[in-house]
Design a protein around this motif. Structure first.
Motif, PDB file in Angstrom:
ATOM      1  N   SER A 140       0.846  -1.192   0.000  1.00  8.47           N
ATOM      2  CA  SER A 140       0.000   0.000   0.000  1.00  8.47           C
ATOM      3  C   SER A 140       0.881   1.242   0.000  1.00  8.47           C
ATOM      4  N   PRO A 141       0.706   2.142  -0.954  1.00  8.48           N
ATOM      5  CA  PRO A 141       1.500   3.374  -0.974  1.00  8.48           C
ATOM      6  C   PRO A 141       1.047   4.322   0.133  1.00  8.48           C
ATOM      7  N   TYR A 142       1.983   5.027   0.734  1.00  6.80           N
ATOM      8  CA  TYR A 142       1.628   5.998   1.769  1.00  6.80           C
ATOM      9  C   TYR A 142       2.684   7.096   1.807  1.00  6.80           C
ATOM     10  N   VAL A 143       2.315   8.198   2.428  1.00  7.48           N
ATOM     11  CA  VAL A 143       3.261   9.280   2.680  1.00  7.48           C
ATOM     12  C   VAL A 143       3.290   9.518   4.187  1.00  7.48           C
ATOM     13  N   THR A 144       4.417  10.014   4.673  1.00  8.76           N
ATOM     14  CA  THR A 144       4.581  10.277   6.101  1.00  8.76           C
ATOM     15  C   THR A 144       4.607  11.778   6.343  1.00  8.76           C
ATOM     16  N   GLY A 145       3.752  12.228   7.248  1.00  8.99           N
ATOM     17  CA  GLY A 145       3.646  13.655   7.521  1.00  8.99           C
ATOM     18  C   GLY A 145       4.875  14.224   8.220  1.00  8.99           C
ATOM     19  N   ASP A 146       5.129  15.511   7.982  1.00  3.55           N
ATOM     20  CA  ASP A 146       6.228  16.218   8.654  1.00  3.55           C
ATOM     21  C   ASP A 146       5.713  17.359   9.532  1.00  3.55           C
ATOM     22  N   GLY A 147       4.385  17.482   9.614  1.00  2.93           N
ATOM     23  CA  GLY A 147       3.798  18.529  10.435  1.00  2.93           C
ATOM     24  C   GLY A 147       3.729  19.882   9.764  1.00  2.93           C
ATOM     25  N   GLU A 148       4.252  19.978   8.545  1.00  2.00           N
ATOM     26  CA  GLU A 148       4.265  21.253   7.837  1.00  2.00           C
ATOM     27  C   GLU A 148       3.643  21.158   6.438  1.00  2.00           C
ATOM     28  N   SER A 149       3.902  20.060   5.756  1.00  2.00           N
ATOM     29  CA  SER A 149       3.460  19.918   4.370  1.00  2.00           C
ATOM     30  C   SER A 149       2.025  19.414   4.287  1.00  2.00           C
ATOM     31  N   THR A 150       1.301  19.889   3.282  1.00  2.00           N
ATOM     32  CA  THR A 150      -0.041  19.386   3.022  1.00  2.00           C
ATOM     33  C   THR A 150       0.072  18.018   2.358  1.00  2.00           C
ATOM     34  N   LEU A 151      -1.046  17.314   2.344  1.00  2.00           N
ATOM     35  CA  LEU A 151      -1.068  16.010   1.683  1.00  2.00           C
ATOM     36  C   LEU A 151      -0.666  16.151   0.222  1.00  2.00           C
ATOM     37  N   LYS A 152      -1.162  17.169  -0.440  1.00  2.00           N
ATOM     38  CA  LYS A 152      -0.829  17.378  -1.851  1.00  2.00           C
ATOM     39  C   LYS A 152       0.676  17.567  -2.024  1.00  2.00           C
TER      40      LYS A 152
ATOM     41  N   LEU B  21      -2.388   6.045   0.747  1.00  2.00           N
ATOM     42  CA  LEU B  21      -2.888   6.640  -0.486  1.00  2.00           C
ATOM     43  C   LEU B  21      -3.838   5.724  -1.243  1.00  2.00           C
ATOM     44  N   ALA B  22      -3.722   4.415  -1.036  1.00  2.00           N
ATOM     45  CA  ALA B  22      -4.594   3.464  -1.721  1.00  2.00           C
ATOM     46  C   ALA B  22      -4.845   2.288  -0.802  1.00  2.00           C
ATOM     47  N   PHE B  23      -6.108   1.884  -0.703  1.00  2.00           N
ATOM     48  CA  PHE B  23      -6.461   0.726   0.109  1.00  2.00           C
ATOM     49  C   PHE B  23      -6.540  -0.542  -0.731  1.00  2.00           C
ATOM     50  N   ALA B  24      -7.191  -0.469  -1.876  1.00  2.00           N
ATOM     51  CA  ALA B  24      -7.360  -1.648  -2.727  1.00  2.00           C
ATOM     52  C   ALA B  24      -6.006  -2.108  -3.267  1.00  2.00           C
ATOM     53  N   GLY B  25      -5.772  -3.422  -3.197  1.00  2.00           N
ATOM     54  CA  GLY B  25      -4.494  -3.969  -3.668  1.00  2.00           C
ATOM     55  C   GLY B  25      -4.474  -4.180  -5.167  1.00  2.00           C
ATOM     56  N   SER B  26      -4.763  -3.135  -5.906  1.00  2.00           N
ATOM     57  CA  SER B  26      -4.798  -3.207  -7.369  1.00  2.00           C
ATOM     58  C   SER B  26      -3.747  -2.272  -7.952  1.00  2.00           C
ATOM     59  N   HIS B  27      -2.980  -2.776  -8.878  1.00  2.00           N
ATOM     60  CA  HIS B  27      -1.920  -1.995  -9.500  1.00  2.00           C
ATOM     61  C   HIS B  27      -2.477  -0.780 -10.218  1.00  2.00           C
ATOM     62  N   SER B  28      -3.578  -0.975 -10.925  1.00  2.00           N
ATOM     63  CA  SER B  28      -4.157   0.129 -11.694  1.00  2.00           C
ATOM     64  C   SER B  28      -4.768   1.200 -10.793  1.00  2.00           C
ATOM     65  N   ARG B  29      -4.956   0.887  -9.504  1.00  2.00           N
ATOM     66  CA  ARG B  29      -5.502   1.856  -8.552  1.00  2.00           C
ATOM     67  C   ARG B  29      -4.416   2.477  -7.690  1.00  2.00           C
ATOM     68  N   GLY B  30      -3.148   2.106  -7.946  1.00  2.00           N
ATOM     69  CA  GLY B  30      -2.060   2.778  -7.264  1.00  2.00           C
ATOM     70  C   GLY B  30      -1.245   1.936  -6.319  1.00  2.00           C
ATOM     71  N   ALA B  31      -1.625   0.659  -6.096  1.00  2.00           N
ATOM     72  CA  ALA B  31      -0.823  -0.214  -5.244  1.00  2.00           C
ATOM     73  C   ALA B  31       0.525  -0.483  -5.904  1.00  2.00           C
ATOM     74  N   ILE B  32       1.523  -0.810  -5.089  1.00  2.00           N
ATOM     75  CA  ILE B  32       2.880  -1.065  -5.581  1.00  2.00           C
ATOM     76  C   ILE B  32       3.107  -2.573  -5.621  1.00  2.00           C
ATOM     77  N   PHE B  33       3.459  -3.100  -6.782  1.00  2.00           N
ATOM     78  CA  PHE B  33       3.672  -4.532  -6.949  1.00  2.00           C
ATOM     79  C   PHE B  33       5.166  -4.851  -6.997  1.00  2.00           C
ATOM     80  N   ARG B  34       5.526  -5.933  -6.305  1.00  2.00           N
ATOM     81  CA  ARG B  34       6.903  -6.418  -6.312  1.00  2.00           C
ATOM     82  C   ARG B  34       6.912  -7.927  -6.567  1.00  2.00           C
ATOM     83  N   ASP B  35       7.938  -8.381  -7.259  1.00  2.00           N
ATOM     84  CA  ASP B  35       8.133  -9.796  -7.568  1.00  2.00           C
ATOM     85  C   ASP B  35       8.468 -10.543  -6.281  1.00  2.00           C
ATOM     86  N   GLY B  36       7.599 -11.500  -5.906  1.00  2.00           N
ATOM     87  CA  GLY B  36       7.833 -12.287  -4.694  1.00  2.00           C
ATOM     88  C   GLY B  36       8.044 -13.762  -4.974  1.00  2.00           C
ATOM     89  N   ASN B  37       8.497 -14.091  -6.193  1.00  2.00           N
ATOM     90  CA  ASN B  37       8.624 -15.498  -6.568  1.00  2.00           C
ATOM     91  C   ASN B  37       9.645 -16.250  -5.713  1.00  2.00           C
TER      92      ASN B  37
END
Length: 377
Positions: free
Chosen positions: A197-209, A245-261
């Motif tokens: 799941s992609p996410y950002v970490t707040g710094d107390g100063e910057s907006t989400l955007k 930033l994204a809850f659904a585990g879908s690549h097209s919706r913004g999730a990050i995919f990694r090779d776990g073979n």
């Protein structure tokens, strides 16, 4: 005017807890192939399919690879109907769910009916709401209370079905691609895709955007994240808080995919064999699962199945940013070669392929509904 501050983490627990540490590459955070048009990758698949169609004298063989699923799960398949194939043993591994249909009654009554259905199955908030028909995470939302449930039902298209599923107790998520030829006692896992799941970490100063713009990956996918979080883009994220930033585990919706073979094990494969021994007619597809941690998953323990996807599934590890183009083509060609081989074996068992008219009608109906679903979380 004071800029509003968000001080809570969007998730109930640590984002991506239980996942293997994700390597971060600020210069190559997105594969150059990751969001190329679908037709580019599937052109060789179409050419190969024509060849196999001539070889086996039947172009529609992939549509009977999973004979217990409508059109083998190529398009228009029901999530409910697939999960309902599970017997008592397989059902133990599937997250509890109820399926309802948006009807002509007032939304308050439909919400009350949904709550009663949840109560009957001992399902409590939070739940994950999702359309019965649809893929790639479309229309998936995390519902935390009755008000959010009523809003979801109100925004859902009439005469369409939706599922309310218990939110998994785990944060870690993966896609397990499983194949078993008809008549064989054992199958094979050909792909594990780790879904972060992609996410950002707040710094107390910057907006989400601003935080999204600063992020090496998210800053290139603002078209996915801005509409979803439009109401809070100007909020400051408190220092140290993680904003998913994204809850659904879908690549097209913004999730990050990694090779776990590298995490494919015999123990996990045997566990899937046991599950699919109790789910008749399934030979090819991807399970979307949540799991406690990677060691437990490798041991075949502490995971729950969210969805079972059929013939149109991708071995989604190919969307890892390091996967070369040649490997993407090789994987997709192998997948469809396998579909034709399994479909050909099914004809020997007496299964008849549907017409392409049926396929087109199912695609048209799914496409019509997808346009009306609520925005994905």
């Amino acid at each position: 005017m004071t800029t509003p501050t968000l001080s809570v983490v969007q998730s109930d627990s640590e984002v991506n807890q239980g996942m293997p540490p994700m390597e971060v590459d600020t210069e190559n955070s997105i594969s150059r192939f990751e969001f190329w048009p679908t037709w580019f990758f599937y052109s060789p698949v179409i050419a190969q399919s024509i060849w196999y169609g001539f070889k086996y004298k039947n172009m529609a063989l992939p549509l009977i690879a999973n004979p217990s699923i409508k059109l083998s799960g190529m398009v228009g398949e029901s999530k409910n109907d697939i999960l309902e194939l599970a017997g008592c043993e397989a059902r133990k591994w599937i997250s509890d769910f109820v399926t309802l249909e948006k009807n002509q009654c007032n939304v308050e009554q439909q919400t009350e009916n949904a709550l009663l259905a949840m109560q009957d199955e001992l399902i409590e908030f939070p739940v994950v709401a999702k359309p019965d028909l649809g893929c790639r995470g479309v229309g998936v939302k995390l519902i935390k209370n009755q008000q959010q449930l009523q809003s979801y039902i109100e925004s859902f298209p009439k005469n369409a079905r939706y599922l309310l599923q218990t939110k998994a107790p785990y944060e870690a998520e993966a896609g397990l691609f499983y194949i078993r030829y008809p008549g064989e006692a054992e199958g094979k896992i050909i792909s594990i895709t780790l879904k972060y799941s992609p996410y950002v970490t707040g710094d107390g100063e910057s907006t989400l955007k601003e935080l999204i713009m600063k992020d090496p990956r998210a800053g290139q996918l603002t078209h996915l994240y801005y509409p979803r979080h439009q109401k809070v883009l100007d909020h400051v994220i408190s220092c140290g808080s993680k904003f998913r930033l994204a809850f659904a585990g879908s690549h097209s919706r913004g999730a990050i995919f990694r090779d776990g073979n590298q995490y494919i094990t015999l123990a996990l494969t045997k566990q899937l064999d046991t599950i699919f021994n109790d789910l008749p007619g399934f030979h090819y597809g991807r399970l979307d699962v949540k799991f406690k941690d990677i060691d437990s998953l490798m041991a075949g323990n502490s995971f729950t199945i969210l969805e079972i996807n059929g013939a149109s599934s991708e071995a989604a590890h190919i969307w890892d940013r390091k996967t070369p183009l040649r490997a993407i083509f090789k994987t997709l060609l192998f997948q469809y070669k396998t579909l034709y081989e399994i479909g050909h074996q099914q004809t020997a068992k007496g299964y008849k392929t549907p017409t392409f008219v049926e396929l087109y009608k199912a695609w048209r109906e799914e496409s019509r509904l997808v346009k009306q679903y609520p925005m994905t979380d």
